[in-house]
Design a protein around this motif. Structure first.
Motif, PDB file in Angstrom:
ATOM      1  N   ALA A 239      26.780  39.289  50.388  1.00 59.05           N
ATOM      2  CA  ALA A 239      28.112  38.912  49.909  1.00 59.05           C
ATOM      3  C   ALA A 239      28.702  40.011  49.042  1.00 59.05           C
ATOM      4  CB  ALA A 239      28.037  37.609  49.124  1.00 59.05           C
ATOM      5  N   ALA A 240      27.871  40.649  48.209  1.00 58.42           N
ATOM      6  CA  ALA A 240      28.356  41.740  47.364  1.00 58.42           C
ATOM      7  C   ALA A 240      28.860  42.894  48.215  1.00 58.42           C
ATOM      8  CB  ALA A 240      27.242  42.200  46.426  1.00 58.42           C
ATOM      9  N   ALA A 241      28.171  43.195  49.320  1.00 61.13           N
ATOM     10  CA  ALA A 241      28.611  44.271  50.214  1.00 61.13           C
ATOM     11  C   ALA A 241      29.985  43.959  50.806  1.00 61.13           C
ATOM     12  CB  ALA A 241      27.588  44.482  51.327  1.00 61.13           C
ATOM     13  N   ALA A 242      30.194  42.718  51.208  1.00 56.28           N
ATOM     14  CA  ALA A 242      31.501  42.317  51.739  1.00 56.28           C
ATOM     15  C   ALA A 242      32.566  42.376  50.651  1.00 56.28           C
ATOM     16  CB  ALA A 242      31.416  40.916  52.330  1.00 56.28           C
ATOM     17  N   LEU A 243      32.215  41.988  49.435  1.00 57.61           N
ATOM     18  CA  LEU A 243      33.175  42.028  48.330  1.00 57.61           C
ATOM     19  C   LEU A 243      33.565  43.463  47.985  1.00 57.61           C
ATOM     20  CD1 LEU A 243      31.707  39.155  46.168  1.00 57.61           C
ATOM     21  CD2 LEU A 243      34.056  39.249  47.050  1.00 57.61           C
ATOM     22  N   ARG A 244      32.652  44.407  48.138  1.00 55.39           N
ATOM     23  CA  ARG A 244      33.029  45.804  47.924  1.00 55.39           C
ATOM     24  C   ARG A 244      34.111  46.234  48.914  1.00 55.39           C
ATOM     25  NH1 ARG A 244      27.677  46.264  46.171  1.00 55.39           N
ATOM     26  NH2 ARG A 244      26.824  46.449  48.275  1.00 55.39           N
ATOM     27  N   VAL A 245      34.002  45.744  50.153  1.00 57.56           N
ATOM     28  CA  VAL A 245      35.030  46.050  51.149  1.00 57.56           C
ATOM     29  C   VAL A 245      36.349  45.370  50.788  1.00 57.56           C
ATOM     30  CG1 VAL A 245      35.695  45.781  53.569  1.00 57.56           C
ATOM     31  CG2 VAL A 245      33.357  46.448  52.987  1.00 57.56           C
ATOM     32  N   LEU A 246      36.295  44.107  50.359  1.00 56.86           N
ATOM     33  CA  LEU A 246      37.520  43.397  49.989  1.00 56.86           C
ATOM     34  C   LEU A 246      38.190  44.042  48.780  1.00 56.86           C
ATOM     35  CD1 LEU A 246      36.375  39.686  50.460  1.00 56.86           C
ATOM     36  CD2 LEU A 246      37.722  41.089  52.022  1.00 56.86           C
ATOM     37  N   GLU A 247      37.397  44.464  47.806  1.00 54.66           N
ATOM     38  CA  GLU A 247      37.968  45.160  46.651  1.00 54.66           C
ATOM     39  C   GLU A 247      38.608  46.477  47.069  1.00 54.66           C
ATOM     40  OE1 GLU A 247      35.769  44.739  42.671  1.00 54.66           O
ATOM     41  OE2 GLU A 247      34.173  44.454  44.165  1.00 54.66           O
ATOM     42  N   ALA A 248      37.935  47.210  47.957  1.00 57.10           N
ATOM     43  CA  ALA A 248      38.497  48.465  48.459  1.00 57.10           C
ATOM     44  C   ALA A 248      39.786  48.205  49.232  1.00 57.10           C
ATOM     45  CB  ALA A 248      37.480  49.184  49.336  1.00 57.10           C
ATOM     46  N   ALA A 249      39.818  47.117  50.003  1.00 56.84           N
ATOM     47  CA  ALA A 249      41.020  46.769  50.771  1.00 56.84           C
ATOM     48  C   ALA A 249      42.184  46.443  49.834  1.00 56.84           C
ATOM     49  CB  ALA A 249      40.726  45.590  51.692  1.00 56.84           C
ATOM     50  N   LYS A 250      41.900  45.718  48.781  1.00 52.40           N
ATOM     51  CA  LYS A 250      42.947  45.375  47.812  1.00 52.40           C
ATOM     52  C   LYS A 250      43.516  46.635  47.162  1.00 52.40           C
ATOM     53  CE  LYS A 250      43.744  42.277  43.881  1.00 52.40           C
ATOM     54  NZ  LYS A 250      43.090  41.287  42.968  1.00 52.40           N
ATOM     55  N   LEU A 251      42.627  47.563  46.787  1.00 53.51           N
ATOM     56  CA  LEU A 251      43.066  48.822  46.190  1.00 53.51           C
ATOM     57  C   LEU A 251      43.851  49.648  47.198  1.00 53.51           C
ATOM     58  CD1 LEU A 251      42.984  50.803  43.789  1.00 53.51           C
ATOM     59  CD2 LEU A 251      40.790  51.642  44.689  1.00 53.51           C
ATOM     60  N   SER A 252      43.371  49.710  48.422  1.00 52.12           N
ATOM     61  CA  SER A 252      44.051  50.474  49.465  1.00 52.12           C
ATOM     62  C   SER A 252      45.461  49.948  49.710  1.00 52.12           C
ATOM     63  CB  SER A 252      43.241  50.421  50.757  1.00 52.12           C
ATOM     64  OG  SER A 252      43.962  50.995  51.819  1.00 52.12           O
ATOM     65  N   ALA A 253      45.589  48.617  49.811  1.00 52.24           N
ATOM     66  CA  ALA A 253      46.899  48.028  50.071  1.00 52.24           C
ATOM     67  C   ALA A 253      47.853  48.273  48.909  1.00 52.24           C
ATOM     68  CB  ALA A 253      46.744  46.532  50.323  1.00 52.24           C
ATOM     69  N   THR A 254      47.331  48.295  47.702  1.00 49.11           N
ATOM     70  CA  THR A 254      48.160  48.520  46.520  1.00 49.11           C
ATOM     71  C   THR A 254      48.619  49.970  46.427  1.00 49.11           C
ATOM     72  OG1 THR A 254      47.013  46.769  45.307  1.00 49.11           O
ATOM     73  CG2 THR A 254      48.214  48.391  43.993  1.00 49.11           C
ATOM     74  N   GLU A 255      47.707  50.901  46.728  1.00 49.28           N
ATOM     75  CA  GLU A 255      48.005  52.320  46.522  1.00 49.28           C
ATOM     76  C   GLU A 255      48.368  53.051  47.802  1.00 49.28           C
ATOM     77  OE1 GLU A 255      44.861  54.147  44.314  1.00 49.28           O
ATOM     78  OE2 GLU A 255      45.166  52.858  42.561  1.00 49.28           O
ATOM     79  N   GLY A 256      48.237  52.390  48.956  1.00 41.10           N
ATOM     80  CA  GLY A 256      48.617  53.012  50.219  1.00 41.10           C
ATOM     81  C   GLY A 256      47.748  54.179  50.621  1.00 41.10           C
ATOM     82  N   ARG A 257      46.450  54.058  50.419  1.00 38.47           N
ATOM     83  CA  ARG A 257      45.542  55.158  50.750  1.00 38.47           C
ATOM     84  C   ARG A 257      44.216  54.621  51.257  1.00 38.47           C
ATOM     85  NH1 ARG A 257      41.605  56.132  46.782  1.00 38.47           N
ATOM     86  NH2 ARG A 257      41.874  54.979  44.838  1.00 38.47           N
ATOM     87  N   THR A 258      43.469  55.469  51.906  1.00 39.68           N
ATOM     88  CA  THR A 258      42.119  55.122  52.338  1.00 39.68           C
ATOM     89  C   THR A 258      41.172  55.204  51.148  1.00 39.68           C
ATOM     90  OG1 THR A 258      42.532  55.936  54.568  1.00 39.68           O
ATOM     91  CG2 THR A 258      40.231  55.758  53.886  1.00 39.68           C
ATOM     92  N   VAL A 259      40.260  54.234  51.038  1.00 41.07           N
ATOM     93  CA  VAL A 259      39.369  54.127  49.890  1.00 41.07           C
ATOM     94  C   VAL A 259      37.928  54.292  50.351  1.00 41.07           C
ATOM     95  CG1 VAL A 259      38.522  52.587  48.052  1.00 41.07           C
ATOM     96  CG2 VAL A 259      40.970  52.647  48.625  1.00 41.07           C
TER      97      VAL A 259
END
Length: 377
Positions: A351-371
């Protein structure tokens, strides 16, 4: 709770009930009443002992649907009886998952938590560390690993039917043009609402289960519907460490639904439309039988197709029998883990591994960049 440690250091339950391990279920909304309670009740070796809900109507519903079940109004009242229970299942709103999981583990009780386990990977890792320290089971409820189509894709990959997978497309789309309201669509970050963490928890978990760790993530998250507060139309692109690319869509604003899965390999592709039938069956009050015969089975008209060079919509490829969906397998594996100390069906660190992806996705969508996704050291 009395018990011994199994082969993996997980404390096994006392199971002093004549019928099996006694389960306390926190929450009797959609997750608790439609998914958890029926599946617990259908599992040999588990007994639904107590349901926590402060809603009088839900208390009556639980008592009517599960003969002999007790109801209490608060988790505090449940934990006062910790010595009489063997497992806690948390199916309450997302913001309560972490504090209730801590309370259960500190009370010496194994725990199942509905997805998402937490808001952050750091919280999930901390819970995993506590569970390991206490020798207790901690498992996120990722039931869609037992969807019929996902089981079929997994089998096709194991058989090498696609060759080397190049791209994995997964869509969990709905047409709900008007928000329903409630905490799931709340814009308050504490509620952990929105589709990124709701349906995104499923599609990301499935992609990681199939193709391993993520290396980079790019995402787009939008709020499309008037009056909506949280993301309702989200795309996630994951590049896995092994080079496979996963493109994942979750949406409430899709007027024409795409294929649930499209998996493209070096030798063939597989395309599958339609959702696994188990949720609809559970919502309708149907229950898996003791032998699960007929459970999770879909008609031949919904089978996916495997082939190359032509669209399945124009007859390309050969139909592939869809394996039956098997949500009951999750709680059967939980019971085995409680009894033997075996690894749980889904781990907190997954679950933590999936949450790292979700956190990265949230940051990516906010900043418009690949994380870049960094695994813990």
């Amino acid at each position: 709770m009395n018990g011994t440690r199994g082969t993996n250091g997980v404390k096994t339950g006392s199971g002093t009930s004549r019928d099996g391990f006694r389960v306390g279920l926190i929450g009797y909304g959609l997750a608790g009443s439609v998914f958890h309670a029926p599946l617990i009740a259908a599992t040999d070796g588990l007994v639904l002992d107590t349901v926590v809900t402060s809603d009088p109507e839900r208390q009556r519903q639980a008592a009517a649907e599960h003969a002999g079940v007790r109801t209490v109004e608060s988790s505090d009242a449940l934990f006062e009886r910790a010595g009489e229970l063997d497992l806690i299942v948390i199916a309450s709103p997302n913001r309560t998952h972490v504090p209730l999981a801590y309370a259960a583990l500190e009370a010496g009780l194994p725990v199942v938590v509905d997805k998402p386990l937490a808001a952050t990977a750091a919280e999930a890792e901390a819970l995993a560390a506590l569970a390991q320290e206490r020798g207790l089971l901690l498992s996120p409820f990722q039931n869609r690993r037992w969807d019929n189509d996902f089981r079929t894709v997994r089998q096709l990959l194991a058989d090498g039917a696609l060759g080397s997978v190049l791209r994995f497309e997964s869509r969990f789309e709905r047409w709900r043009p008007r928000p329903k309201g409630g905490w799931r669509e709340s814009g308050d970050p504490a509620d952990i609402g929105g589709l990124l963490y709701d349906l995104g928890s499923h599609v990301v978990d499935q992609a990681l289960a199939l193709f391993g760790p993520a290396a980079t993530v790019y995402a787009e998250a939008d709020v499309r519907r008037p009056g909506a507060e949280a993301d309702d139309d989200t795309f996630i692109a994951v590049t896995h460490a092994n080079g496979v690319r996963s493109h994942l869509w979750v949406s409430a604003t899709t007027a024409q639904l795409g294929p649930r899965f499209r998996v493209l390999g070096s030798e063939a592709g597989y395309v599958k439309y339609g959702l696994d039938p188990q949720e609809a069956a559970l919502r309708e009050g149907l229950r898996p039988g003791a032998d699960r015969s007929g459970w999770g089975v879909e008609p031949e008209s919904l089978w996916g197709r495997l082939g190359a060079g032509e669209s399945p919509q124009t007859g390309g490829g050969d139909p592939v029998p869809t394996l039956p969906g098997d949500y009951p397998a999750y709680y059967a594996a939980v019971e085995t883990s409680l009894r033997t100390g075996a690894e749980p069906p889904v781990t907190a660190r997954e679950a933590a591994a999936a949450l790292r992806v979700l956190e990265a996705a949230k940051l990516s969508a906010t900043e418009g960049r690949t994380v870049l996704v960094e695994e813990p050291r």
